[in-house]
Design a protein around this motif. Structure first.
Motif, PDB file in Angstrom:
ATOM      1  N   TRP A 297      -7.352  -5.072   1.918  1.00  0.00           N
ATOM      2  CA  TRP A 297      -7.782  -5.233   0.534  1.00  0.00           C
ATOM      3  C   TRP A 297      -8.794  -4.166   0.139  1.00  0.00           C
ATOM      4  N   ASP A 298      -9.377  -3.472   1.093  1.00  0.00           N
ATOM      5  CA  ASP A 298     -10.318  -2.395   0.778  1.00  0.00           C
ATOM      6  C   ASP A 298      -9.606  -1.115   0.361  1.00  0.00           C
ATOM      7  N   ASP A 299      -8.327  -1.002   0.696  1.00  0.00           N
ATOM      8  CA  ASP A 299      -7.563   0.200   0.352  1.00  0.00           C
ATOM      9  C   ASP A 299      -7.283   0.205  -1.147  1.00  0.00           C
ATOM     10  N   ASP A 300      -7.753   1.240  -1.820  1.00  0.00           N
ATOM     11  CA  ASP A 300      -7.499   1.322  -3.250  1.00  0.00           C
ATOM     12  C   ASP A 300      -7.190   2.756  -3.635  1.00  0.00           C
ATOM     13  N   LEU A 301      -7.198   3.041  -4.934  1.00  0.00           N
ATOM     14  CA  LEU A 301      -6.792   4.351  -5.412  1.00  0.00           C
ATOM     15  C   LEU A 301      -7.948   5.344  -5.351  1.00  0.00           C
ATOM     16  N   SER A 302      -7.652   6.621  -5.608  1.00  0.00           N
ATOM     17  CA  SER A 302      -8.657   7.674  -5.471  1.00  0.00           C
ATOM     18  C   SER A 302      -9.664   7.663  -6.607  1.00  0.00           C
ATOM     19  N   GLY A 303      -9.274   7.154  -7.775  1.00  0.00           N
ATOM     20  CA  GLY A 303     -10.190   7.076  -8.905  1.00  0.00           C
ATOM     21  C   GLY A 303     -11.107   5.873  -8.804  1.00  0.00           C
ATOM     22  N   GLU A 304     -11.940   5.667  -9.844  1.00  0.00           N
ATOM     23  CA  GLU A 304     -12.913   4.585  -9.822  1.00  0.00           C
ATOM     24  C   GLU A 304     -12.671   3.553 -10.905  1.00  0.00           C
ATOM     25  N   THR A 305     -11.529   3.626 -11.601  1.00  0.00           N
ATOM     26  CA  THR A 305     -11.265   2.697 -12.695  1.00  0.00           C
ATOM     27  C   THR A 305     -10.798   1.345 -12.183  1.00  0.00           C
ATOM     28  N   ASP A 306     -10.062   1.314 -11.084  1.00  0.00           N
ATOM     29  CA  ASP A 306      -9.397   0.097 -10.642  1.00  0.00           C
ATOM     30  C   ASP A 306     -10.360  -0.929 -10.058  1.00  0.00           C
ATOM     31  N   ALA A 307     -10.068  -2.213 -10.319  1.00  0.00           N
ATOM     32  CA  ALA A 307     -10.737  -3.357  -9.685  1.00  0.00           C
ATOM     33  C   ALA A 307      -9.632  -4.266  -9.175  1.00  0.00           C
ATOM     34  N   ILE A 308      -9.219  -4.061  -7.925  1.00  0.00           N
ATOM     35  CA  ILE A 308      -8.052  -4.771  -7.387  1.00  0.00           C
ATOM     36  C   ILE A 308      -8.384  -5.521  -6.100  1.00  0.00           C
ATOM     37  N   ALA A 309      -9.670  -5.867  -5.916  1.00  0.00           N
ATOM     38  CA  ALA A 309     -10.100  -6.728  -4.821  1.00  0.00           C
ATOM     39  C   ALA A 309     -11.389  -7.419  -5.255  1.00  0.00           C
TER      40      ALA A 309
ATOM     41  N   GLN B  88       0.639  -7.045   5.164  1.00  0.00           N
ATOM     42  CA  GLN B  88       0.957  -5.869   4.362  1.00  0.00           C
ATOM     43  C   GLN B  88       2.174  -5.153   4.918  1.00  0.00           C
ATOM     44  N   ILE B  89       2.992  -4.619   4.001  1.00  0.00           N
ATOM     45  CA  ILE B  89       4.063  -3.702   4.376  1.00  0.00           C
ATOM     46  C   ILE B  89       3.944  -2.469   3.490  1.00  0.00           C
ATOM     47  N   SER B  90       4.267  -1.305   4.035  1.00  0.00           N
ATOM     48  CA  SER B  90       4.192  -0.064   3.271  1.00  0.00           C
ATOM     49  C   SER B  90       5.244   0.897   3.785  1.00  0.00           C
ATOM     50  N   GLY B  91       5.622   1.829   2.921  1.00  0.00           N
ATOM     51  CA  GLY B  91       6.629   2.796   3.323  1.00  0.00           C
ATOM     52  C   GLY B  91       6.625   3.997   2.405  1.00  0.00           C
ATOM     53  N   THR B  92       7.287   5.056   2.835  1.00  0.00           N
ATOM     54  CA  THR B  92       7.421   6.283   2.046  1.00  0.00           C
ATOM     55  C   THR B  92       8.880   6.696   2.001  1.00  0.00           C
ATOM     56  N   ALA B  93       9.271   7.286   0.852  1.00  0.00           N
ATOM     57  CA  ALA B  93      10.629   7.806   0.679  1.00  0.00           C
ATOM     58  C   ALA B  93      10.543   8.966  -0.298  1.00  0.00           C
ATOM     59  N   GLY B  94      10.700  10.181   0.217  1.00  0.00           N
ATOM     60  CA  GLY B  94      10.595  11.355  -0.634  1.00  0.00           C
ATOM     61  C   GLY B  94       9.209  11.490  -1.230  1.00  0.00           C
ATOM     62  N   VAL B  95       9.113  11.562  -2.550  1.00  0.00           N
ATOM     63  CA  VAL B  95       7.821  11.726  -3.229  1.00  0.00           C
ATOM     64  C   VAL B  95       7.155  10.391  -3.513  1.00  0.00           C
ATOM     65  N   PHE B  96       7.791   9.279  -3.111  1.00  0.00           N
ATOM     66  CA  PHE B  96       7.250   7.956  -3.402  1.00  0.00           C
ATOM     67  C   PHE B  96       6.666   7.308  -2.146  1.00  0.00           C
ATOM     68  N   SER B  97       5.609   6.527  -2.349  1.00  0.00           N
ATOM     69  CA  SER B  97       5.069   5.651  -1.305  1.00  0.00           C
ATOM     70  C   SER B  97       4.646   4.351  -1.978  1.00  0.00           C
ATOM     71  N   ALA B  98       4.799   3.228  -1.258  1.00  0.00           N
ATOM     72  CA  ALA B  98       4.543   1.920  -1.856  1.00  0.00           C
ATOM     73  C   ALA B  98       3.865   1.004  -0.845  1.00  0.00           C
ATOM     74  N   TYR B  99       3.037   0.091  -1.366  1.00  0.00           N
ATOM     75  CA  TYR B  99       2.293  -0.857  -0.544  1.00  0.00           C
ATOM     76  C   TYR B  99       2.408  -2.237  -1.181  1.00  0.00           C
TER      77      TYR B  99
ATOM     78  N   LEU C  86       0.699  10.235  -9.395  1.00  0.00           N
ATOM     79  CA  LEU C  86       0.621   9.062 -10.252  1.00  0.00           C
ATOM     80  C   LEU C  86       0.507   7.820  -9.381  1.00  0.00           C
ATOM     81  N   GLY C  87      -0.411   6.921  -9.758  1.00  0.00           N
ATOM     82  CA  GLY C  87      -0.564   5.649  -9.064  1.00  0.00           C
ATOM     83  C   GLY C  87      -0.448   4.502 -10.047  1.00  0.00           C
ATOM     84  N   VAL C  88       0.434   3.537  -9.771  1.00  0.00           N
ATOM     85  CA  VAL C  88       0.638   2.360 -10.611  1.00  0.00           C
ATOM     86  C   VAL C  88       0.421   1.119  -9.755  1.00  0.00           C
ATOM     87  N   TYR C  89      -0.296   0.117 -10.274  1.00  0.00           N
ATOM     88  CA  TYR C  89      -0.642  -1.034  -9.442  1.00  0.00           C
ATOM     89  C   TYR C  89      -0.677  -2.311 -10.267  1.00  0.00           C
ATOM     90  N   GLY C  90      -0.606  -3.432  -9.549  1.00  0.00           N
ATOM     91  CA  GLY C  90      -0.709  -4.737 -10.184  1.00  0.00           C
ATOM     92  C   GLY C  90      -1.112  -5.782  -9.160  1.00  0.00           C
TER      93      GLY C  90
END
Length: 340
Positions: free
Chosen positions: A141-153, A200-211, A238-242
């Motif tokens: 849950w500590d893993d987040d995006l590179s910017g500081e806008t997100d509050a996801i924990a 948690q599960i995560s993976g990469t495919a080409g230019v995409f990675s998902a968690y 680009l990072g998209v989250y929910g």
């Protein structure tokens, strides 16, 4: 006996005696060769062998100071200075079960020049072997995006825990059992002495990675799920989250659900600019802490990273927050950090 004969006899006796003493002479032992520190390149840069062992050690850390601003940040003051020093030790060696790794991180925080306010503690202390990690560690849950806008924990993301993670080239999956005993009141008069389970599960495919991450709070019997998708597009990422919470729980209680996005624009090796925005739905907890209600909120802002020189970097974050039935707020920080 003549004088000449006496002198010859004396010389012979002295010669014999001196030969006997020479045979018994003490010879000083030669000093043993000194063992200098050897570079260990088996686990990456910065490691060296601990003398007399096959264990590789890496010493690092950072010093950070930042000016923070925001409404009532320190009492009734809207600004505050914060300084942190962190020292890290990582040790690794090969075993019949794979690499045995361990980490110790000591952290000191202070908000003013009064040394009595310093807070020194064990930030991390764990060991890894065969996919298992045991000890004080940061949750997924500590893993987040590179910017500081997100509050996801929500709440503290560092726990005594046992986790297992399977890792392949493009896929990871893991599960953890975490002790949740930080200050957290879900109901009046009830304090945390709790257990949480995350996966948690995560993976990469080409230019995409998902968690995809899930957490279940055993005490509240509520849980939360979170997803993050990255895509390498153009000169940046680009990072998209929910995230969604079934009810108030330790892992996420900022709102019932939230979505957001950012784009990290990497201008060159020194500059990166990351704008971002996040929307929150049903931000108010019920009085008994069992559910959500109330209005909505959103946050938007930008983070600017600048590498001043090798080992020294800066970060500026400015965020704007607006919520229903609440006052607007501007907050952020200006940071300087020296890594070693």
């Amino acid at each position: 006996m003549t004088i000449k004969a006496f002198l010859f006899a004396s010389a012979a006796a002295l010669s014999t005696a001196s030969g006997a003493f020479a045979a018994d002479a003490i010879v000083a032992a030669e000093p043993e060769p000194m063992e200098y520190v050897r570079v260990c390149d088996a686990f990456g840069t910065g490691y060296f062998y601990i003398p007399g062992t096959e264990t590789c050690l890496k010493i690092g850390g950072y010093i950070r100071t930042e000016y923070r601003f925001g409404r009532d940040l320190s009492g009734t003051s809207d600004w505050n200075f914060h300084t942190r020093a962190q020292l890290e030790f990582e040790a690794k060696n090969d075993t019949e079960f794979g690499t045995l790794a361990s980490k110790i991180a000591l952290r000191t925080n202070t908000n003013d020049s009064d040394s009595s306010s310093n807070n020194t503690f064990l930030d991390e202390g764990y060991f890894d072997i065969a996919g298992f990690r045991v000890g004080m560690q940061y949750s997924w849950w500590d893993d987040d995006l590179s910017g500081e806008t997100d509050a996801i924990a929500s709440n503290e993301t560092r726990h005594n825990a046992i986790r297992y993670q399977y890792e392949a080239d493009t896929f990871k999956a893991g599960i953890a059992v975490e002790e949740l005993e930080d200050a957290y009141d879900t109901k009046p008069g009830e304090h945390a002495n709790n257990v949480g389970i995350t996966g948690q599960i995560s993976g990469t495919a080409g230019v995409f990675s998902a968690y995809l991450l899930g957490g279940y709070d055993v005490d509240t019997e509520e849980g939360a799920v979170r997803a993050i998708i990255y895509a390498d597009l153009g000169p940046g990422q680009l990072g998209v989250y929910g995230a969604y919470a079934t009810g108030a729980n330790y892992y996420y209680e900022e709102s019932e659900w939230t979505v957001g996005a950012q784009y990290e624009l990497k201008i060159n090796d020194k500059w990166a600019i990351t704008p971002g925005a996040q929307y929150f739905n049903n931000i108010a907890l019920s009085r008994n802490g069992e559910g959500f209600g109330g209005g909505d909120a959103w946050t938007g802002g930008v983070t600017v990273d600048y590498k001043i020189t090798d080992g020294l970097r800066s970060k500026l974050s400015v965020q704007y927050h607006d919520e229903d039935d609440g006052d607007d707020e501007v907050f952020g920080f200006l940071r300087l950090q020296r890594d070693f």
